[in-house]
Design a protein around this motif. Structure first.
Motif, PDB file in Angstrom:
ATOM      1  N   TYR A 257       0.780   5.501   0.988  1.00 43.78           N
ATOM      2  CA  TYR A 257       0.091   6.541   1.732  1.00 43.78           C
ATOM      3  C   TYR A 257       0.749   7.886   1.467  1.00 43.78           C
TER       4      TYR A 257
ATOM      5  N   PHE B 222      -4.627   0.279   5.616  1.00 45.52           N
ATOM      6  CA  PHE B 222      -5.277   1.140   6.600  1.00 45.52           C
ATOM      7  C   PHE B 222      -6.093   2.180   5.844  1.00 45.52           C
TER       8      PHE B 222
ATOM      9  N   LEU C 272      -4.621   6.936   2.642  1.00 45.66           N
ATOM     10  CA  LEU C 272      -4.422   5.796   1.755  1.00 45.66           C
ATOM     11  C   LEU C 272      -4.556   6.220   0.305  1.00 45.66           C
TER      12      LEU C 272
ATOM     13  N   ALA D 290       0.839  -1.190   0.000  1.00 42.41           N
ATOM     14  CA  ALA D 290       0.000   0.000   0.000  1.00 42.41           C
ATOM     15  C   ALA D 290       0.876   1.243   0.000  1.00 42.41           C
TER      16      ALA D 290
ATOM     17  N   GLN E 122       3.904   0.549   2.431  1.00 39.40           N
ATOM     18  CA  GLN E 122       3.626  -0.309   3.592  1.00 39.40           C
ATOM     19  C   GLN E 122       3.320  -1.704   3.108  1.00 39.40           C
TER      20      GLN E 122
ATOM     21  N   TYR F 208      -3.631   0.343  -2.778  1.00 43.30           N
ATOM     22  CA  TYR F 208      -3.415  -0.928  -2.093  1.00 43.30           C
ATOM     23  C   TYR F 208      -3.311  -2.028  -3.138  1.00 43.30           C
ATOM     24  N   GLY F 209      -2.832  -3.177  -2.707  1.00 39.34           N
ATOM     25  CA  GLY F 209      -2.609  -4.242  -3.679  1.00 39.34           C
ATOM     26  C   GLY F 209      -1.650  -3.809  -4.772  1.00 39.34           C
TER      27      GLY F 209
ATOM     28  N   TYR G 262       4.636   7.154   1.913  1.00 34.12           N
ATOM     29  CA  TYR G 262       5.108   5.923   2.562  1.00 34.12           C
ATOM     30  C   TYR G 262       4.570   4.702   1.843  1.00 34.12           C
TER      31      TYR G 262
ATOM     32  N   LEU H 144      -5.226  -9.092   0.864  1.00 36.86           N
ATOM     33  CA  LEU H 144      -4.727  -7.724   0.855  1.00 36.86           C
ATOM     34  C   LEU H 144      -4.960  -7.082   2.216  1.00 36.86           C
TER      35      LEU H 144
ATOM     36  N   ARG I 261      -1.017  16.092   9.636  1.00 35.78           N
ATOM     37  CA  ARG I 261      -2.181  15.320   9.214  1.00 35.78           C
ATOM     38  C   ARG I 261      -1.875  13.831   9.300  1.00 35.78           C
ATOM     39  N   PRO I 262      -2.916  12.994   9.448  1.00 30.19           N
ATOM     40  CA  PRO I 262      -2.665  11.554   9.413  1.00 30.19           C
ATOM     41  C   PRO I 262      -2.374  11.108   7.985  1.00 30.19           C
ATOM     42  N   PRO I 263      -1.780   9.948   7.828  1.00 23.70           N
ATOM     43  CA  PRO I 263      -1.580   9.405   6.481  1.00 23.70           C
ATOM     44  C   PRO I 263      -2.919   9.188   5.780  1.00 23.70           C
TER      45      PRO I 263
ATOM     46  N   GLN J 266       1.219  11.682   3.297  1.00 25.01           N
ATOM     47  CA  GLN J 266       1.061  12.390   4.563  1.00 25.01           C
ATOM     48  C   GLN J 266       1.532  13.827   4.435  1.00 25.01           C
TER      49      GLN J 266
ATOM     50  N   TYR K  51      -1.544   7.234  16.352  1.00 23.75           N
ATOM     51  CA  TYR K  51      -2.721   7.158  15.496  1.00 23.75           C
ATOM     52  C   TYR K  51      -3.425   5.818  15.698  1.00 23.75           C
TER      53      TYR K  51
ATOM     54  N   TRP L 104      -8.125   6.724   9.405  1.00 19.02           N
ATOM     55  CA  TRP L 104      -7.178   7.067  10.452  1.00 19.02           C
ATOM     56  C   TRP L 104      -7.785   8.114  11.371  1.00 19.02           C
ATOM     57  N   GLY L 105      -7.400   8.062  12.640  1.00 17.74           N
ATOM     58  CA  GLY L 105      -7.701   9.163  13.525  1.00 17.74           C
ATOM     59  C   GLY L 105      -6.787  10.341  13.220  1.00 17.74           C
TER      60      GLY L 105
END
Lengths: 109, 126
Positions: A36, B113, A46, A34, A89, A49-50, A87, B110, A42-44, A38, B94, B116-117
């Motif tokens: 991401y 995430f 998405l 995956a 993952q 994926y895959g 990032y 698969l 702030r939070p990451p 950021q 988080y 997210w908070g």
């Protein structure tokens, strides 16, 4: 233990240009990767994926590819809102682990 | 729209226990895994572990001896406890929804995430 290495650490790109970010696994992995984005404070978020499936509401300029140990995130034409840290993952099934790369910062050239 | 919100003390004394709770709204806590991820100031992301809706847990080996997760489905909450904290545990923590699903072939599992908070900064200091 699989280690994810992202390169370059920093990528300087002009708006409108193409950006190519790499993520390398220390050993061959499935396509369960995956990506991401950021932004500061702030939070990451998405993106993919895959390895190549865009998440909901992610623009088409973001694409992912790769297999084995080498994976790539491509931003086809950088917009101002795309300058951020990215990032990769990986998810390992057994034992069940989630491992992040150390990140690539995309900055304005 | 699923939303996650972390809550807990922003300052913890060295050697004490860090406790955080994540409240999930806009969706049920059941049928998903739920993870904690932390990020030291100016550094990258580190996965701490996950808890399933049925209470099964899996922790990052680097933290396994100090971390415990719990889940309260009646409150749509899950929690993190990290014992014997040091300055190295100072980070933004988080919570995130941890999705596991099979791909279209039905063969590959698969994981990602997807929600997210906002994150909560926990500082370990006396």
């Amino acid at each position: 233990e699989i280690v994810m290495t992202q390169f370059p650490a920093t990528l300087s790109v002009s708006p409108g240009e193409r950006a190519t970010l790499s993520c390398r696994a220390s050993q061959r992995i499935s396509g369960n990767l995956a990506w991401y984005q950021q932004k500061p404070g702030r939070p990451p978020r998405l993106l993919l994926y895959g390895a190549s499936t865009r998440a909901t509401d992610i623009p088409g300029r973001f694409s992912g590819s790769g297999s084995g140990t080498e994976f790539t995130l491509t931003i086809s034409s950088l917009q101002s809102e795309d300058f951020a840290v990215y990032y990769c993952q990986y998810y390992d099934n057994w034992p069940a682990r989630r491992t992040f790369g150390q990140g690539t910062k995309v900055e304005i050239k | 729209q699923v939303q996650l919100q972390e809550s807990g003390p922003g300052l913890v004394q060295p050697s004490e226990t860090l406790s955080l709770t994540c409240t999930v709204s806009g969706g049920s806590i059941t049928n998903y895994y739920w993870s904690w991820v932390r990020q030291p100031p100016g550094k990258g992301l580190e996965w701490i572990g996950y808890i399933s809706h049925s209470g099964n847990t899996n922790y990052n080996p680097s933290l396994e001896s100090r971390v415990t997760f719990s889940l309260d489905a009646s409150k749509n909450q899950f929690s993190l406890k990290l014992t014997s904290v040091t300055a190295a545990d100072t980070a933004v923590y988080y919570c995130a929804r941890d999705v596991q699903q099979y791909d279209s072939s039905g063969y590959y599992l698969l994981q990602y995430f997807d929600y997210w908070g906002q994150g909560t900064l926990v500082t370990v200091s006396s």
